[in-house]
Motif scaffolding. Structure first.
Motif, PDB file in Angstrom:
ATOM      1  N   GLY A 111      34.731  38.600  46.351  1.00  0.00           N
ATOM      2  CA  GLY A 111      33.396  38.671  45.768  1.00  0.00           C
ATOM      3  C   GLY A 111      32.725  39.990  46.062  1.00  0.00           C
ATOM      4  N   ALA A 112      31.506  40.140  45.577  1.00  0.00           N
ATOM      5  CA  ALA A 112      30.718  41.351  45.800  1.00  0.00           C
ATOM      6  C   ALA A 112      29.259  41.055  45.501  1.00  0.00           C
ATOM      7  CB  ALA A 112      31.219  42.490  44.909  1.00  0.00           C
ATOM      8  N   PHE A 113      28.378  41.858  46.090  1.00  0.00           N
ATOM      9  CA  PHE A 113      26.949  41.727  45.829  1.00  0.00           C
ATOM     10  C   PHE A 113      26.451  42.999  45.150  1.00  0.00           C
ATOM     11  CE2 PHE A 113      22.515  42.462  47.463  1.00  0.00           C
ATOM     12  CZ  PHE A 113      21.905  41.546  46.609  1.00  0.00           C
ATOM     13  N   ASP A 114      25.801  42.826  44.011  1.00  0.00           N
ATOM     14  CA  ASP A 114      25.211  43.941  43.269  1.00  0.00           C
ATOM     15  C   ASP A 114      23.705  43.904  43.500  1.00  0.00           C
ATOM     16  OD1 ASP A 114      24.191  45.773  41.517  1.00  0.00           O
ATOM     17  OD2 ASP A 114      25.155  44.947  39.725  1.00  0.00           O
ATOM     18  N   PRO A 115      23.195  44.742  44.444  1.00  0.00           N
ATOM     19  CA  PRO A 115      21.758  44.688  44.758  1.00  0.00           C
ATOM     20  C   PRO A 115      20.876  45.192  43.622  1.00  0.00           C
ATOM     21  CG  PRO A 115      22.805  46.516  45.912  1.00  0.00           C
ATOM     22  CD  PRO A 115      23.900  45.727  45.268  1.00  0.00           C
ATOM     23  N   ASP A 116      21.397  46.073  42.760  1.00  0.00           N
ATOM     24  CA  ASP A 116      20.593  46.608  41.657  1.00  0.00           C
ATOM     25  C   ASP A 116      20.228  45.535  40.645  1.00  0.00           C
ATOM     26  OD1 ASP A 116      20.658  49.167  42.739  1.00  0.00           O
ATOM     27  OD2 ASP A 116      22.523  49.682  41.705  1.00  0.00           O
ATOM     28  N   HIS A 117      21.149  44.587  40.425  1.00  0.00           N
ATOM     29  CA  HIS A 117      20.913  43.525  39.451  1.00  0.00           C
ATOM     30  C   HIS A 117      20.759  42.148  40.117  1.00  0.00           C
ATOM     31  CE1 HIS A 117      23.029  46.765  37.227  1.00  0.00           C
ATOM     32  NE2 HIS A 117      22.143  46.460  36.288  1.00  0.00           N
ATOM     33  N   ASN A 118      20.812  42.132  41.457  1.00  0.00           N
ATOM     34  CA  ASN A 118      20.704  40.890  42.230  1.00  0.00           C
ATOM     35  C   ASN A 118      21.701  39.844  41.725  1.00  0.00           C
ATOM     36  OD1 ASN A 118      19.593  39.621  44.436  1.00  0.00           O
ATOM     37  ND2 ASN A 118      17.921  38.669  43.297  1.00  0.00           N
ATOM     38  N   VAL A 119      22.960  40.272  41.662  1.00  0.00           N
ATOM     39  CA  VAL A 119      24.043  39.420  41.173  1.00  0.00           C
ATOM     40  C   VAL A 119      25.113  39.303  42.254  1.00  0.00           C
ATOM     41  CG1 VAL A 119      25.967  39.278  39.543  1.00  0.00           C
ATOM     42  CG2 VAL A 119      23.681  39.884  38.726  1.00  0.00           C
ATOM     43  N   ILE A 120      25.599  38.086  42.464  1.00  0.00           N
ATOM     44  CA  ILE A 120      26.731  37.856  43.353  1.00  0.00           C
ATOM     45  C   ILE A 120      27.944  37.540  42.494  1.00  0.00           C
ATOM     46  CG2 ILE A 120      27.719  36.380  45.141  1.00  0.00           C
ATOM     47  CD1 ILE A 120      24.887  35.921  46.187  1.00  0.00           C
ATOM     48  N   LEU A 121      28.954  38.391  42.571  1.00  0.00           N
ATOM     49  CA  LEU A 121      30.204  38.171  41.843  1.00  0.00           C
ATOM     50  C   LEU A 121      31.135  37.325  42.704  1.00  0.00           C
ATOM     51  CD1 LEU A 121      30.833  41.796  40.510  1.00  0.00           C
ATOM     52  CD2 LEU A 121      29.736  39.892  39.302  1.00  0.00           C
ATOM     53  N   VAL A 122      31.749  36.317  42.091  1.00  0.00           N
ATOM     54  CA  VAL A 122      32.624  35.400  42.814  1.00  0.00           C
ATOM     55  C   VAL A 122      33.953  35.288  42.090  1.00  0.00           C
ATOM     56  CG1 VAL A 122      32.856  33.085  43.785  1.00  0.00           C
ATOM     57  CG2 VAL A 122      30.581  34.078  43.496  1.00  0.00           C
ATOM     58  N   ASN A 123      35.035  35.395  42.837  1.00  0.00           N
ATOM     59  CA  ASN A 123      36.369  35.279  42.248  1.00  0.00           C
ATOM     60  C   ASN A 123      36.587  33.850  41.761  1.00  0.00           C
ATOM     61  OD1 ASN A 123      39.119  35.282  41.618  1.00  0.00           O
ATOM     62  ND2 ASN A 123      39.606  36.724  43.242  1.00  0.00           N
ATOM     63  N   SER A 124      36.807  33.694  40.470  1.00  0.00           N
ATOM     64  CA  SER A 124      36.957  32.367  39.875  1.00  0.00           C
ATOM     65  C   SER A 124      38.320  31.739  40.149  1.00  0.00           C
ATOM     66  CB  SER A 124      36.740  32.449  38.357  1.00  0.00           C
ATOM     67  OG  SER A 124      37.661  33.366  37.775  1.00  0.00           O
ATOM     68  N   SER A 125      39.272  32.516  40.685  1.00  0.00           N
ATOM     69  CA  SER A 125      40.641  32.005  40.832  1.00  0.00           C
ATOM     70  C   SER A 125      40.964  31.523  42.244  1.00  0.00           C
ATOM     71  CB  SER A 125      41.642  33.093  40.428  1.00  0.00           C
ATOM     72  OG  SER A 125      41.540  34.218  41.293  1.00  0.00           O
ATOM     73  N   VAL A 126      39.982  31.524  43.153  1.00  0.00           N
ATOM     74  CA  VAL A 126      40.242  31.054  44.514  1.00  0.00           C
ATOM     75  C   VAL A 126      39.637  29.659  44.703  1.00  0.00           C
ATOM     76  CG1 VAL A 126      40.314  33.402  45.430  1.00  0.00           C
ATOM     77  CG2 VAL A 126      38.154  32.157  45.465  1.00  0.00           C
ATOM     78  N   THR A 127      39.926  29.042  45.835  1.00  0.00           N
ATOM     79  CA  THR A 127      39.467  27.677  46.087  1.00  0.00           C
ATOM     80  C   THR A 127      37.943  27.615  46.237  1.00  0.00           C
ATOM     81  OG1 THR A 127      39.643  27.898  48.497  1.00  0.00           O
ATOM     82  CG2 THR A 127      41.614  27.170  47.311  1.00  0.00           C
ATOM     83  N   ARG A 128      37.397  26.413  46.035  1.00  0.00           N
ATOM     84  CA  ARG A 128      35.958  26.222  46.184  1.00  0.00           C
ATOM     85  C   ARG A 128      35.514  26.550  47.610  1.00  0.00           C
ATOM     86  NH1 ARG A 128      32.523  22.593  48.213  1.00  0.00           N
ATOM     87  NH2 ARG A 128      30.477  22.306  47.209  1.00  0.00           N
ATOM     88  N   GLU A 129      36.319  26.158  48.595  1.00  0.00           N
ATOM     89  CA  GLU A 129      35.999  26.440  49.995  1.00  0.00           C
ATOM     90  C   GLU A 129      35.847  27.939  50.222  1.00  0.00           C
ATOM     91  OE1 GLU A 129      39.014  26.212  53.387  1.00  0.00           O
ATOM     92  OE2 GLU A 129      37.960  24.293  53.604  1.00  0.00           O
ATOM     93  N   ARG A 130      36.783  28.692  49.651  1.00  0.00           N
ATOM     94  CA  ARG A 130      36.735  30.153  49.799  1.00  0.00           C
ATOM     95  C   ARG A 130      35.563  30.746  49.024  1.00  0.00           C
ATOM     96  NH1 ARG A 130      42.261  33.723  49.457  1.00  0.00           N
ATOM     97  NH2 ARG A 130      41.380  35.792  49.843  1.00  0.00           N
ATOM     98  N   GLN A 131      35.286  30.209  47.846  1.00  0.00           N
ATOM     99  CA  GLN A 131      34.134  30.673  47.062  1.00  0.00           C
ATOM    100  C   GLN A 131      32.837  30.436  47.832  1.00  0.00           C
ATOM    101  OE1 GLN A 131      34.514  28.435  43.428  1.00  0.00           O
ATOM    102  NE2 GLN A 131      35.693  30.023  42.390  1.00  0.00           N
ATOM    103  N   ARG A 132      32.746  29.289  48.454  1.00  0.00           N
ATOM    104  CA  ARG A 132      31.521  28.937  49.188  1.00  0.00           C
ATOM    105  C   ARG A 132      31.285  29.919  50.339  1.00  0.00           C
ATOM    106  NH1 ARG A 132      30.337  24.600  52.894  1.00  0.00           N
ATOM    107  NH2 ARG A 132      28.210  23.833  52.596  1.00  0.00           N
ATOM    108  N   PHE A 133      32.363  30.248  51.059  1.00  0.00           N
ATOM    109  CA  PHE A 133      32.233  31.230  52.138  1.00  0.00           C
ATOM    110  C   PHE A 133      31.852  32.591  51.575  1.00  0.00           C
ATOM    111  CE2 PHE A 133      33.768  34.580  54.913  1.00  0.00           C
ATOM    112  CZ  PHE A 133      33.226  34.197  56.138  1.00  0.00           C
ATOM    113  N   THR A 134      32.461  32.954  50.441  1.00  0.00           N
ATOM    114  CA  THR A 134      32.175  34.250  49.820  1.00  0.00           C
ATOM    115  C   THR A 134      30.706  34.381  49.457  1.00  0.00           C
ATOM    116  OG1 THR A 134      34.421  34.496  48.954  1.00  0.00           O
ATOM    117  CG2 THR A 134      32.676  35.715  47.830  1.00  0.00           C
TER     118      THR A 134
END
Length: 255
Positions: free
Chosen positions: A58-81
């Motif tokens: 994942g990544a955080f874009d502070p300019d647009h206040n967007v959190i990018l999340v990898n759609s291909s990993v597990t929900r547990e991993r997404q939640r931590f991200t």
């Protein structure tokens, strides 16, 4: 790696940084309306965008206040991200902490310090102190408490042991052990701030050690034994080993 003191660069300053990051994350978590990813982002006013990010989580874009999340990993991993990227936003919003980090570290050390702090923040968001306190009061600082925290907080065992190590004040090491390649080894570990030593991932578990016995028999064990350092040095420890679904959750306390 053999038995070694925990890195001292600079320990007191970095512990203060981690304490500040935990405070930021805990204060943030108190205002959450829920414990799902959407609630984590909503409190920040951020938008979640799911996409294939390849090897990145994942990544955080502070300019647009967007959190990018990898759609291909597990929900547990997404939640931590998501919790990790929220911690990046909290860090960016604390000018004093950010300035202190830039004064104390540079280059790769600075990047590693920031990522470490965001992992600390993510653990504090995902695993509330109330849950940690209740689990430790029920099980003590044992191997079983790692599994209980992971289940109740819906996090990985690795996140659970890091949160536990941050919470416990007595000298201890918590570890998750398994045999992915056939040999029983330490897969992840975390030491409390008062512990003088660390236990490296990949450290083999000797035959006859309580962790090995728990793994082979499926029985929980707590007994006087030793830290299984790669150097072969056997420092006395009280070992608690709790087997569960092909892994052993372990706690070591100095004796």
């Amino acid at each position: 790696m053999s038995a070694r003191p925990v890195s001292a660069v600079p320990v007191k300053i970095f512990e203060a940084h981690k304490a500040r990051m935990r405070d930021l994350a805990r204060n943030y978590a108190r205002g959450l309306k829920g414990r799902d990813m959407e609630a984590f982002a909503e409190h920040l006013g951020a938008k979640l965008v799911y996409m294939d990010l390849g090897e990145r989580d994942g990544a955080f874009d502070p300019d647009h206040n967007v959190i990018l999340v990898n759609s291909s990993v597990t929900r547990e991993r997404q939640r931590f991200t998501v919790a990790h990227e929220v911690s990046h936003a909290l860090l960016l919003g604390d000018e004093d902490l950010l300035s202190d980090l830039h004064d104390a570290f540079d280059g790769d050390d600075l990047e590693n310090a920031i990522e470490t702090l965001c992992n600390v923040g993510a653990s504090a968001i995902l695993v509330p102190d109330e849950l940690l306190r209740a689990c430790v009061e029920r099980h003590g600082a044992t191997g079983q408490v790692i599994a209980d925290i992971a289940r109740k907080a819906e996090v990985s065992a690795q996140v659970a042991l890091y949160a536990l190590a941050d919470f416990v004040r007595t000298p201890a090491i918590f570890a998750v052990c398994g045999a992915p390649g056939g040999a029983l080894v330490v897969q992840a570990s975390a030491a409390t701030s008062s512990m003088r030593y660390s236990l490296s991932s990949g450290t083999p578990i000797p035959s006859g050690h309580p962790i090995d016995t728990a793994y082979r028999t499926g029985l929980a064990i707590e007994e006087a034994s030793f830290f299984p350092f790669r150097s072969g040095k056997r420092m006395p420890a009280l070992v608690s080993a709790y087997p569960l679904r092909g892994r052993v959750y372990a706690a070591f306390e100095e004796r």
